[in-house]
Design an enzyme around this catalytic site. Structure first.
Site, PDB file in Angstrom:
ATOM      1  N   GLU A  99      43.708 130.746 -40.921  1.00 19.43           N
ATOM      2  CA  GLU A  99      42.261 130.589 -40.733  1.00 19.43           C
ATOM      3  C   GLU A  99      41.567 130.741 -42.079  1.00 19.43           C
ATOM      4  OE1 GLU A  99      40.341 129.412 -38.790  1.00 19.43           O
ATOM      5  OE2 GLU A  99      38.436 130.337 -39.239  1.00 19.43           O
ATOM      6  N   ASN A 141      44.285 139.570 -55.316  1.00 22.61           N
ATOM      7  CA  ASN A 141      43.898 138.418 -56.139  1.00 22.61           C
ATOM      8  C   ASN A 141      44.971 138.066 -57.169  1.00 22.61           C
ATOM      9  OD1 ASN A 141      41.681 138.466 -54.548  1.00 22.61           O
ATOM     10  ND2 ASN A 141      40.176 138.567 -56.205  1.00 22.61           N
ATOM     11  N   GLU A 142      45.815 139.041 -57.490  1.00 24.54           N
ATOM     12  CA  GLU A 142      46.941 138.740 -58.389  1.00 24.54           C
ATOM     13  C   GLU A 142      47.991 137.903 -57.641  1.00 24.54           C
ATOM     14  OE1 GLU A 142      45.389 141.752 -58.225  1.00 24.54           O
ATOM     15  OE2 GLU A 142      44.407 141.348 -60.142  1.00 24.54           O
ATOM     16  N   GLY A 187      50.203 145.137 -37.824  1.00 28.89           N
ATOM     17  CA  GLY A 187      51.217 146.017 -38.411  1.00 28.89           C
ATOM     18  C   GLY A 187      52.043 145.287 -39.460  1.00 28.89           C
ATOM     19  N   TYR A 188      51.478 145.154 -40.632  1.00 30.45           N
ATOM     20  CA  TYR A 188      52.152 144.426 -41.706  1.00 30.45           C
ATOM     21  C   TYR A 188      52.573 145.377 -42.827  1.00 30.45           C
ATOM     22  CZ  TYR A 188      51.559 139.443 -40.457  1.00 30.45           C
ATOM     23  OH  TYR A 188      51.658 138.213 -39.893  1.00 30.45           O
ATOM     24  N   SER A 189      51.586 145.884 -43.595  1.00 28.42           N
ATOM     25  CA  SER A 189      51.888 146.667 -44.797  1.00 28.42           C
ATOM     26  C   SER A 189      52.610 147.965 -44.462  1.00 28.42           C
ATOM     27  CB  SER A 189      50.604 147.023 -45.536  1.00 28.42           C
ATOM     28  OG  SER A 189      50.024 145.871 -46.076  1.00 28.42           O
TER      29      SER A 189
END
Lengths: 370, 398
Positions: B244, B384-385, B127-129
């Site tokens: 990891e 990737n930004e 539960g991050y974004s």
């Protein structure tokens, strides 16, 4: 797995690096690179005394190195200091001499007494040895050469040339003395410093090196080793451009802040750093696979040339762009590193040539098995 | 300079290969190779097989059930399992919350939760974004307010991968709005069966149901489920993101997919010749292969440095960027190789046990879906930004 250079190689790198930064700093280099012969024979000799030439050849032929990684680190130092001179040509010519057991000729090269170049490319070869037209003809006990070689490294200022010619089927190599009759040189400077020349042979006497008609494989292997050398040189030039550009991004201010604070430049710099690591891996791979079988060796060499071709153009162009106007000046060392990187792309076959070759070698592999 | 594995590493690789030959069910490797969806039970089956050998939590300390592998051994394991088309180990439990608990959890939390990760009792989700907190994760708003022995959680999470299978979530919540936004975040473990939690599927462009929205309305979470200290959650969250990373480039999985691609290029014919001999396709293929070969060595160099104690921050981000770009290019070429047969969309074919007649060559069925699905690679795990920001921060030191 071990990616360190090892103690002996590190010592060689350190001593060459120290010598070049003390005795051949950028100002001294640029004073040499665009005048006269375009290279310093004195620096060559002193580098030879430090072991830079001997490290390119195995002990069995009078050198004290000769592994692809030895070759790589020497050319890395050449790249870092933008040393001009017939290094790449001497590497290949020496390799052919070594393979033919011409230990005496090689000994004077290693000692720095006699400099031997390589006359291979012609106007119509476009890096493909199969298209070589220079002819060798038997006359009495000896051989004479006829043809024109182009962009021969340091042609006007060498002692001897190893000439690739055709005597009937297959390629052959001949040693030709610089003062031999029927040898004419038109020499010129190069865009990135140093010199080369077009060499015309008109019934010029030459001494065969190795078996007549059998030089193809050894020349291919020599080019492969030269591609390792060029890859390591290119990566060292990239590292220098990277450090210079990072420094500039930190110190140059516009709109009141260092330009490195701007995201447009940060992302481009990150991409450069990433691509340089990929190029470094390609150079390491080429050196590593040089010890493998032919297909493995040649594919890795071409893969490295494709990589440094692609990354080299990117790094050179972006380093100039990120420096802005100052990057366009002759005075700034950066522009000369950028020029070297672009011109490396034009040596020993360009990116497109090696991509096509890589594909061809892969199909030899894939469809031979299928 | 020596790019070869040591005899011990060679022996280890043989051991992994032998294990896979013996224990990887062909049913699972077939599905993985064909890009079909694995069921929850199939994921759990593979985890259990690895766990029975002691190889599931292969980066955990020996005391907690890890096998004590070096980074190089882990790399070999990851590469070999990918080449054998083994399902990937889902990271949420074993590689995400596990390491956080090992480093920051209380003894009681470790004893309670770690064994349940190993034996598959719990399926964790992340539960991050949130809708307003993506790359700017620290801007998250889901709140947790202390009420006696509980936190009361309100808000919304999104992009929650496989939440539909999960019974537990590790969750970043806001416990303070004072000071810097990073300093008001806490790390909670939430039972998905708690009243007030609703999971709604998000359908991806590929048609897949892989991610979800999770809504919290007055969800009561016991205070013993707080990891570490209140308002220190950002530290733990960042640790998880950098933990990891031996497999961050996905080299094994790309190698495996590239071999498939090459085989297709050798056998598939276009205009009367193998695709591999079409000059345009051959050039794309060659450039990609060169990039992948370079990537392998870059990855090994980073691992060698990490094994020697370095903390390769910029390098890990480089691996993430280029690794995902390579994988996306493989999917791109697969799609191109399929020609017109990339177009038919037969979703039943992505499920195991489907016996219908494929349209075109059987490998072409999932290529479009896989291509679209894997656009996620350059977006998740820090886009990737964002990775480029990390690189410049590390090398520019401004």
């Amino acid at each position: 797995m071990d990616f360190s250079l090892g103690e002996d190689r590190q010592m060689l790198v350190d001593s060459l690096g120290r010598f070049l930064s003390d005795r051949f700093p950028f100002a001294a280099r640029n004073a040499v690179a665009f005048e006269g012969t375009g290279w310093s024979r004195a620096i060559w000799t002193q580098m030879a005394e430090l072991g830079a030439v001997g490290a390119l050849f195995e002990e069995s032929v009078g050198g004290f190195g000769g592994s692809s990684f030895d070759v790589g680190v020497v050319f890395g130092e050449i790249g870092r200091a933008l040393v001009t001179g017939p290094w790449l040509a001497a590497l290949q010519a020496g390799h052919v001499l070594a393979a033919a057991g011409e230990v005496e000729g090689l000994a004077s090269l290693i000692a720095g007494e006699s400099v031997i170049g390589l006359a291979q490319e012609e106007a119509g070869t476009a890096f493909d040895p199969a298209a070589i037209e220079t002819r060798a003809t038997r006359v009495g006990d000896g051989w004479v050469l006829d043809g024109v070689k182009t962009v021969v490294s340091c042609a006007g200022s060498l002692d001897r040339l190893l000439v690739v010619a055709r005597a009937g089927e297959g390629l052959s190599t001949f040693l030709v003395d610089k003062s031999a009759p029927g040898l004419f040189v038109r020499d010129y400077l190069l865009a990135d410093g140093g010199s080369a020349g077009d060499v015309t042979f008109a019934a010029t006497p030459g001494v065969p090196v190795g078996e007549i008609g059998q030089a193809g494989p050894v020349l291919e292997q020599a080019r492969s080793l030269a591609l390792v050398a060029l890859s390591w040189e290119a990566v060292a030039v990239m590292d220098t451009l990277r450090a210079m550009t990072l420094d500039y991004l930190r110190t140059r201010k516009q709109f009141g802040i260092p330009i490195g604070k701007f995201q447009a430049l940060q992302h481009r710099m990150a991409t450069l750093a990433l691509e340089i690591e990929q190029a470094r891996s390609a150079a390491i791979n080429a050196a590593d696979r040089y010890r493998g079988d032919r297909l493995e060796r040649e594919r890795a060499a071409s893969a490295a040339k494709v990589t440094i071709g692609k990354v080299g153009s990117l790094v050179a162009e972006e380093a100039i762009q990120m420096h802005g106007g100052i990057g366009m000046t002759w005075e700034l060392a950066l522009s000369h590193y950028a020029k070297r990187l672009i011109m490396i792309g034009h040596e020993l076959g360009d990116e497109d040539f090696h991509l096509a070759r890589y594909i061809e070698l892969g199909q030899e592999d894939a469809f031979a098995l299928a | 300079m020596d790019l070869t594995f040591t005899p011990e590493e060679e022996a280890f690789r043989d051991e992994v290969r032998a294990f896979l030959a013996e224990n990887l069910p062909q049913r699972l490797s077939d599905k993985t190779r064909r890009g079909q969806h694995l069921t929850k039970a199939e994921h759990e089956e593979w985890h259990a097989i690895l766990n029975s050998r002691g190889w599931f939590a292969n980066h955990w300390p020996v005391d907690w059930g890890g096998p004590g592998w070096s980074v190089m051994q882990r790399f070999i394991f990851e590469t070999e399992t990918a080449l054998a088309h083994a399902p990937r180990i889902l990271p949420f439990g074993v590689s995400m919350i596990g390491p956080v608990l090992l480093k920051y959890g209380s003894e009681e939390q470790k004893r309670k939760w770690l064994p349940r990760i190993l034996d598959g009792s719990d399926w964790w989700c992340q539960g991050y974004s949130e809708p307003g907190a993506g790359s700017d994760l620290a801007g998250l708003k889901t709140s947790a307010v202390r009420d006696g022995d509980h936190y009361v959680v309100n808000g919304q999470k999104t992009w929650t991968t496989l939440a539909q299978f999960a019974n537990m979530m590790f969750c970043l919540v806001r416990t303070s709005t004072e000071g810097k936004k990073q300093d008001g975040i806490s790390f909670l473990l939430i039972d998905m069966a708690t009243p007030g939690i609703e999971v709604r599927p998000i359908r991806l462009l590929s048609g897949d149901h892989e991610v979800n929205e999770v809504f919290f309305t007055d969800v009561r979470v016991p205070v013993e489920n707080l990891v570490g200290e209140e308002n220190r959650g950002w530290t733990y969250a960042k640790y998880l993101l950098t933990y990891e990373r031996t497999n961050i480039a996905g080299v094994g999985s790309s190698m495996s997919a590239f071999e498939e691609l090459k085989e297709i290029a050798r056998t598939e014919r276009r205009n009367g010749r193998p695709l591999a001999q079409d000059p345009h396709f051959a050039a794309r293929l060659a450039r990609l292969e060169i990039e992948l070969e370079n990537m392998k060595t870059t990855n090994l160099r980073v691992l060698a440095a990490a094994g020697a104690g370095a903390a390769p921050v910029a390098e890990s981000s480089m691996l993430k960027i280029r690794g995902t770009e390579i994988r996306q290019q493989i999917d791109d070429l697969m799609r191109r190789a399929a020609g017109q047969f990339a177009r038919p969309w037969v979703p039943e074919a992505f499920e195991g046990g489907w016996n219908g007649q494929p349209v075109g060559p059987d490998w072409a069925g999932p290529v479009a879906t896989q291509y679209f699905n894997n656009r996620k690679l350059s977006i998740f795990g820090g886009s990737n930004e964002v990775q480029r920001e990390i690189i410049t921060k590390a090398i520019l030191e401004l």
